[in-house]
Enzyme design. Structure first.
Site, mmCIF file in Angstrom:
data_model
loop_
_atom_site.group_PDB
_atom_site.id
_atom_site.type_symbol
_atom_site.label_atom_id
_atom_site.label_comp_id
_atom_site.label_asym_id
_atom_site.label_seq_id
_atom_site.Cartn_x
_atom_site.Cartn_y
_atom_site.Cartn_z
ATOM 1 C CG ASP A 10 -1.645 1.240 1.477
ATOM 2 O OD1 ASP A 10 -2.372 1.660 0.560
ATOM 3 O OD2 ASP A 10 -1.488 1.829 2.564
ATOM 4 C CG ASP A 12 -1.770 7.777 0.537
ATOM 5 O OD1 ASP A 12 -0.858 8.613 0.507
ATOM 6 O OD2 ASP A 12 -2.618 7.655 -0.379
ATOM 7 C CG ASP A 167 -1.831 1.987 6.556
ATOM 8 O OD1 ASP A 167 -1.983 1.700 5.353
ATOM 9 O OD2 ASP A 167 -2.358 2.982 7.078
#
Length: 216
Positions: A10, A12, A167
């Site tokens: 990922d 961001d 995250d």
């Protein structure tokens, strides 16, 4: 933990510390459109979704014209008006370089649109390390696993040889739906308890732990 050929990240909240600017830009867009300003926690929950889906989630009563205006103002804040720093997290560049040098194929699966992803890859100098990437405007929004399926097909890697690193629960759920192994990281939007609900192989507190897990 060996046998993997492809590591999908990922962006961001995983590689780039951009959560603060996303939150303040979304709040600025709401103010510009005279709408209730969402709490930071609410904005964090939509990070990873496509922008269109994020807007519909945060502003469910807004009509199409208002959603279009919100999107326009969000982009204006994020790209030029909001000066909240968006650095790479500590150790990201070194770890990405190490994984690339060890022969892993690297890819990105992000809620960013293609234009935004290309912009940050160029700005950070990381673009040359990644073999493929998918933005939210090239697939369906997370947690739909389409972007992961597309990356596997493009790079000709079976799902059992790929690893997702992210995250958020969106990242974990996306990989989980495809039966892809996954690692959660704790410096982004969701804590270890929430990530653990999706059965990751590991949950780590620093990206520099990843090469050790892979026994590089």
């Amino acid at each position: 933990m060996t046998g993997y050929r492809l590591i999908i990240f990922d962006w961001d909240g995983t590689l780039m510390d951009s959560v603060g600017r996303i939150v303040s830009s979304m709040q600025g867009a709401a103010r510009d459109c005279a709408l209730p300003v969402p709490e930071a926690a609410a904005v964090q929950e939509i990070i990873g979704l496509s922008l269109a889906t994020a807007m519909e989630t945060l502003f469910p009563d807004a009509g199409a014209d208002t959603l279009g205006r919100l999107t326009e103002r969000y982009r204006a804040h994020y790209l030029s008006l909001d000066r909240t720093p968006t650095p790479l997290f500590h150790g990201v560049e070194e770890t990405v370089r190490q994984l690339h040098g060890a022969g892993y194929q690297l890819a990105i699966a992000t809620g960013k649109a293609r234009a935004g992803l290309d912009r940050v890859l160029a700005a950070t100098g990381l673009g040359g390390y990644f073999h493929a990437s998918r933005g939210a405007d090239e697939a369906r929004s997370k947690p739909d696993p389409l972007m992961l399926s597309q990356l596997l097909a493009q790079l000709d890697v079976p799902v059992e040889r790929a690893l997702m690193v992210g995250d958020s629960c969106l990242d974990m759920a996306m990989a989980e739906r495809l039966g892809m192994a996954r690692i959660g990281i704790t410096w982004g939007v969701h804590d270890a308890r929430r990530l653990a609900a999706h059965g990751p192989l590991h949950i780590i507190d620093r990206l520099s732990q990843l090469p050790d897990l892979l026994r590089i």
